[in-house]
Design an enzyme around this catalytic site. Structure first.
Site, PDB file in Angstrom:
ATOM      1  N   THR A  40       0.896  -1.236   0.076  1.00 29.18           N
ATOM      2  CA  THR A  40      -0.096   0.068   0.085  1.00 29.18           C
ATOM      3  C   THR A  40       0.900   1.181   0.165  1.00 29.18           C
ATOM      4  O   THR A  40       1.956   1.270   0.586  1.00 29.18           O
ATOM      5  CB  THR A  40      -0.900  -0.166   1.227  1.00 29.18           C
ATOM      6  OG1 THR A  40      -1.636  -1.289   1.227  1.00 29.18           O
ATOM      7  CG2 THR A  40      -1.694   1.414   1.400  1.00 29.18           C
TER       8      THR A  40
ATOM      9  N   SER B 184       1.917   5.171  -1.889  1.00 26.79           N
ATOM     10  CA  SER B 184       2.261   6.090  -3.244  1.00 26.79           C
ATOM     11  C   SER B 184       3.300   5.259  -3.970  1.00 26.79           C
ATOM     12  O   SER B 184       3.344   5.360  -5.322  1.00 26.79           O
ATOM     13  CB  SER B 184       2.618   7.517  -2.959  1.00 26.79           C
ATOM     14  OG  SER B 184       3.880   7.535  -2.124  1.00 26.79           O
ATOM     15  N   THR B 185       4.356   4.748  -3.466  1.00 25.81           N
ATOM     16  CA  THR B 185       5.446   4.016  -4.394  1.00 25.81           C
ATOM     17  C   THR B 185       4.804   2.704  -4.949  1.00 25.81           C
ATOM     18  O   THR B 185       4.903   2.495  -6.255  1.00 25.81           O
ATOM     19  CB  THR B 185       6.444   3.546  -3.320  1.00 25.81           C
ATOM     20  OG1 THR B 185       6.586   4.638  -2.395  1.00 25.81           O
ATOM     21  CG2 THR B 185       7.719   3.178  -4.030  1.00 25.81           C
TER      22      THR B 185
ATOM     23  N   ASP C   6       6.398  -4.257  -1.687  1.00 23.20           N
ATOM     24  CA  ASP C   6       5.618  -2.961  -0.693  1.00 23.20           C
ATOM     25  C   ASP C   6       6.539  -2.052  -0.583  1.00 23.20           C
ATOM     26  O   ASP C   6       7.898  -2.146  -0.700  1.00 23.20           O
ATOM     27  CB  ASP C   6       5.370  -3.717   0.702  1.00 23.20           C
ATOM     28  CG  ASP C   6       4.315  -2.647   1.217  1.00 23.20           C
ATOM     29  OD1 ASP C   6       3.855  -1.622   0.804  1.00 23.20           O
ATOM     30  OD2 ASP C   6       3.818  -3.175   2.531  1.00 23.20           O
ATOM     31  N   GLY C   7       6.136  -0.970  -0.094  1.00 21.33           N
ATOM     32  CA  GLY C   7       7.136   0.354   0.004  1.00 21.33           C
ATOM     33  C   GLY C   7       7.356   0.466   1.709  1.00 21.33           C
ATOM     34  O   GLY C   7       7.139  -0.673   2.411  1.00 21.33           O
TER      35      GLY C   7
ATOM     36  N   LYS D 232       6.831   0.584   8.921  1.00 22.80           N
ATOM     37  CA  LYS D 232       5.772   0.510   7.889  1.00 22.80           C
ATOM     38  C   LYS D 232       4.518   1.083   8.688  1.00 22.80           C
ATOM     39  O   LYS D 232       4.739   1.118   9.835  1.00 22.80           O
ATOM     40  CB  LYS D 232       5.600  -0.679   7.324  1.00 22.80           C
ATOM     41  CG  LYS D 232       6.936  -1.109   6.398  1.00 22.80           C
ATOM     42  CD  LYS D 232       6.639  -2.097   5.483  1.00 22.80           C
ATOM     43  CE  LYS D 232       5.242  -2.299   4.913  1.00 22.80           C
ATOM     44  NZ  LYS D 232       4.875  -1.238   4.194  1.00 22.80           N
ATOM     45  N   GLY D 233       3.479   1.699   8.120  1.00 27.03           N
ATOM     46  CA  GLY D 233       2.118   1.639   8.815  1.00 27.03           C
ATOM     47  C   GLY D 233       1.818   3.331   8.327  1.00 27.03           C
ATOM     48  O   GLY D 233       0.889   3.756   9.024  1.00 27.03           O
ATOM     49  N   GLY D 234       2.730   3.954   7.666  1.00 27.77           N
ATOM     50  CA  GLY D 234       2.092   5.428   7.411  1.00 27.77           C
ATOM     51  C   GLY D 234       0.947   5.375   6.837  1.00 27.77           C
ATOM     52  O   GLY D 234       0.136   6.392   7.272  1.00 27.77           O
TER      53      GLY D 234
ATOM     54  N   GLU E  54      -0.443  -5.727   5.926  1.00 26.99           N
ATOM     55  CA  GLU E  54       1.297  -5.802   5.114  1.00 26.99           C
ATOM     56  C   GLU E  54       2.019  -6.914   6.139  1.00 26.99           C
ATOM     57  O   GLU E  54       2.754  -7.572   5.267  1.00 26.99           O
ATOM     58  CB  GLU E  54       1.892  -4.396   5.221  1.00 26.99           C
ATOM     59  CG  GLU E  54       1.127  -3.424   4.391  1.00 26.99           C
ATOM     60  CD  GLU E  54       1.624  -2.033   4.513  1.00 26.99           C
ATOM     61  OE1 GLU E  54       1.247  -1.230   3.373  1.00 26.99           O
ATOM     62  OE2 GLU E  54       2.001  -1.769   5.317  1.00 26.99           O
TER      63      GLU E  54
HETATM   64  C1  5RP Z   1       1.415   1.643   4.307  1.00 27.68           C
HETATM   65  C2  5RP Z   1       2.908   1.679   4.335  1.00 27.68           C
HETATM   66  C3  5RP Z   1       3.584   2.268   3.336  1.00 27.68           C
HETATM   67  O1  5RP Z   1       4.535   1.280   2.652  1.00 27.68           O
HETATM   68  C4  5RP Z   1       4.654   3.431   3.668  1.00 27.68           C
HETATM   69  O2  5RP Z   1       3.701   4.295   4.359  1.00 27.68           O
HETATM   70  C5  5RP Z   1       5.174   3.906   2.313  1.00 27.68           C
HETATM   71  O3  5RP Z   1       4.332   4.967   1.883  1.00 27.68           O
HETATM   72  P1  5RP Z   1       4.772   5.533   0.420  1.00 27.68           P
HETATM   73  O4  5RP Z   1       5.035   4.598  -0.503  1.00 27.68           O
HETATM   74  O5  5RP Z   1       3.448   6.277   0.059  1.00 27.68           O
HETATM   75  O6  5RP Z   1       6.021   6.685   0.801  1.00 27.68           O
HETATM   76  O7  5RP Z   1       3.538   1.007   5.194  1.00 27.68           O
HETATM   77  O8  5RP Z   1       0.833   1.188   5.500  1.00 27.68           O
END
Ligand code: 5RP
Length: 224
Positions: free
Chosen positions: A28, A30-31, A81-82, A94-96, A103
């Site tokens: 999940t 933007s990446t 995943d990012g 993670k978890g932003g 995840e």
């Molecule tokens: C979501 C996450 C995302 O991988 C993390 O927040 C990175 O986000 P982005 O790719 O938008 O920088 O852990 O729960």
């Protein structure tokens, strides 16, 4: 080069880990959005994807990629995943995006976890980014008090309900010198669903997008 372009480069590089006719795990953020778009644009014929969030599910369906339940997919060969932060041992915060629980489940069920980030996310010591902790709503204040005892400053992420119906505390002020030990400690607090530290199950491959293109860091594999 801006961060979005660096994320896109990392997402493009991750495509080389995808094998056609397989079900893969998808994270999940933007990446990962870039990764799903690249998957869709190149018409790589994967069999389907296990999605870590409702947001990614919507995007996958938009690109006509089948979304598969983890209970029927069997073990996954690949999870992409990012992350919000990564250290040089490929341990992550993670978890932003509040999707940390799903995840973590998909990462655990996958043989290879490829993490894609822009170079601002690579750090020597985790903890600059506030550590997300998903909690059962009635336990939120209790868990917050326990996190204060550990030296953190938990802030309730107001207005956010996770896909699992829970709440998030973002823990500021932690300098995470022993991520595995802290992950275990926070996991033991009653009412915690998931801590956004990925040290017990770190990434296997980290692809970092930067001004010079991408670089790939591989973790010596303990899993076979
Ligand atoms: C979501 C996450 C995302 O991988 C993390 O927040 C990175 O986000 P982005 O790719 O938008 O920088 O852990 O729960």
């Amino acid at each position: 080069m801006n961060a979005a372009r660096k994320k896109q480069l990392a997402a493009q590089a991750a495509l080389s880990y995808v094998t056609e006719d397989e079900v893969i795990g998808i994270g999940t953020g933007s990446t990962i959005k870039w990764f799903i778009e690249e998957l869709g644009a190149r018409k790589l014929r994967i069999r389907g994807a296990v999605s870590s969030s409702e947001a990614s599910t919507t995007l996958l369906k938009h690109h006509k990629i089948d979304v598969v339940d983890l209970n029927t997919s069997g073990p996954l060969s690949l999870y992409v995943d990012g992350a919000d932060e990564a250290d040089h041992h490929l341990r992550l915060i993670k978890g932003g995006g509040a999707a940390l629980t799903r995840e973590k489940i998909i990462a655990a069920a996958s043989h290879t976890f490829v993490c894609i980030v822009d170079d601002s996310k690579l750090v020597d010591v985790l903890g600059q980014f506030p550590l997300p902790v998903e909690v059962i709503p009635m336990a939120r204040s209790y868990v917050a008090r326990e996190l204060v005892q550990l030296g953190g400053r938990p802030i309730y992420r107001e207005g956010v309900i996770t896909d699992n119906g829970n709440q998030i505390l973002d823990v500021h002020g932690l300098k995470i010198v022993d991520p595995l030990s802290l992950e275990n400690t926070i996991n033991q607090i009653t009412g915690v669903v998931t801590v956004g530290l990925f040290a017990k199950r770190p990434a296997d491959v980290l692809i970092v997008g930067g001004d010079e293109g991408t670089r790939t860091i591989e973790r010596a594999k303990a899993r076979s």
